[in-house]
Scaffold this motif. Structure first.
Motif, PDB file in Angstrom:
ATOM      1  N   ALA A 150       0.824  -1.208   0.000  1.00  0.00           N
ATOM      2  CA  ALA A 150       0.000   0.000   0.000  1.00  0.00           C
ATOM      3  C   ALA A 150       0.850   1.246   0.000  1.00  0.00           C
ATOM      4  N   LYS A 151       1.975   1.212   0.729  1.00  0.00           N
ATOM      5  CA  LYS A 151       2.887   2.359   0.784  1.00  0.00           C
ATOM      6  C   LYS A 151       3.510   2.603  -0.588  1.00  0.00           C
ATOM      7  N   ALA A 152       3.943   1.529  -1.251  1.00  0.00           N
ATOM      8  CA  ALA A 152       4.553   1.660  -2.591  1.00  0.00           C
ATOM      9  C   ALA A 152       3.519   2.186  -3.590  1.00  0.00           C
ATOM     10  N   LYS A 153       2.297   1.713  -3.492  1.00  0.00           N
ATOM     11  CA  LYS A 153       1.238   2.167  -4.400  1.00  0.00           C
ATOM     12  C   LYS A 153       0.942   3.638  -4.178  1.00  0.00           C
ATOM     13  N   PHE A 154       0.909   4.068  -2.928  1.00  0.00           N
ATOM     14  CA  PHE A 154       0.647   5.460  -2.585  1.00  0.00           C
ATOM     15  C   PHE A 154       1.769   6.368  -3.108  1.00  0.00           C
ATOM     16  N   LEU A 155       2.997   5.947  -2.947  1.00  0.00           N
ATOM     17  CA  LEU A 155       4.134   6.765  -3.376  1.00  0.00           C
ATOM     18  C   LEU A 155       4.251   6.846  -4.907  1.00  0.00           C
ATOM     19  N   ARG A 156       3.757   5.845  -5.609  1.00  0.00           N
ATOM     20  CA  ARG A 156       3.756   5.875  -7.092  1.00  0.00           C
ATOM     21  C   ARG A 156       2.714   6.858  -7.609  1.00  0.00           C
TER      22      ARG A 156
END
Length: 157
Positions: A150-156
């Protein structure tokens, strides 16, 4: 009472005046100029009347199309592109600007092409579930791998 028509003061002045050839030629040129300007004005009036008539006809057609779309939606037409299949020549405007013949046209279309209109009855009697707004998941409720994803998706973005 005399048998002679009343004369204007200008008429008696013209009777006594002698015109030269140059005076007559100038008056004829002036008169020709007035006739030419009058003909141009009449042509312009005809042109403007034709343009006004064309705009009036376009406005009438636009009003009929709008009224037809509104009535089609109320009658349950599935796709408004299907209005292209319907001939609106029987629809007209009365002297007050009211559109006449739309309901009869749509009733006829509904009988001829019922697949263009939504069915009024459904086979399901169950009520649809109430709409729920999507809930955000809290980081505390996620596993470490879900949190990283979820963190990686948010940062993308």
């Amino acid at each position: 009472m005399s048998d002679q028509p009343p004369s204007d003061a200008g008429d008696s002045a013209l009777k006594d005046k002698t015109f030269t050839y140059d005076d007559l030629r100038d008056m004829r040129r002036e008169s020709a100029g007035y006739r030419r300007r009058a003909a141009e004005a009449q042509a312009r009036v005809a042109e403007l009347e034709a343009a006004l008539s064309a705009r009036d006809q376009a406005a009438r057609e636009q009003l009929i199309r709008a009224e037809l779309k509104t009535a089609a939606l109320q009658a349950g037409m599935i796709d408004l592109d299907a209005l292209k299949l319907i001939d609106p020549s029987s629809v007209r405007l009365d002297e007050h600007g009211d559109v006449i013949g739309v309901q009869a046209l749509l009733t006829e279309a509904k009988q001829a092409k019922p697949y263009l209109f939504a069915s009024t009855n459904t086979s399901s009697t169950a009520a649809p579930p109430p709409a729920q707004s999507p809930r955000a998941r809290h980081a505390r409720d996620m596993s470490p791998s879900e949190y990283q994803a979820a963190k990686a998706k948010f940062l993308r973005g």
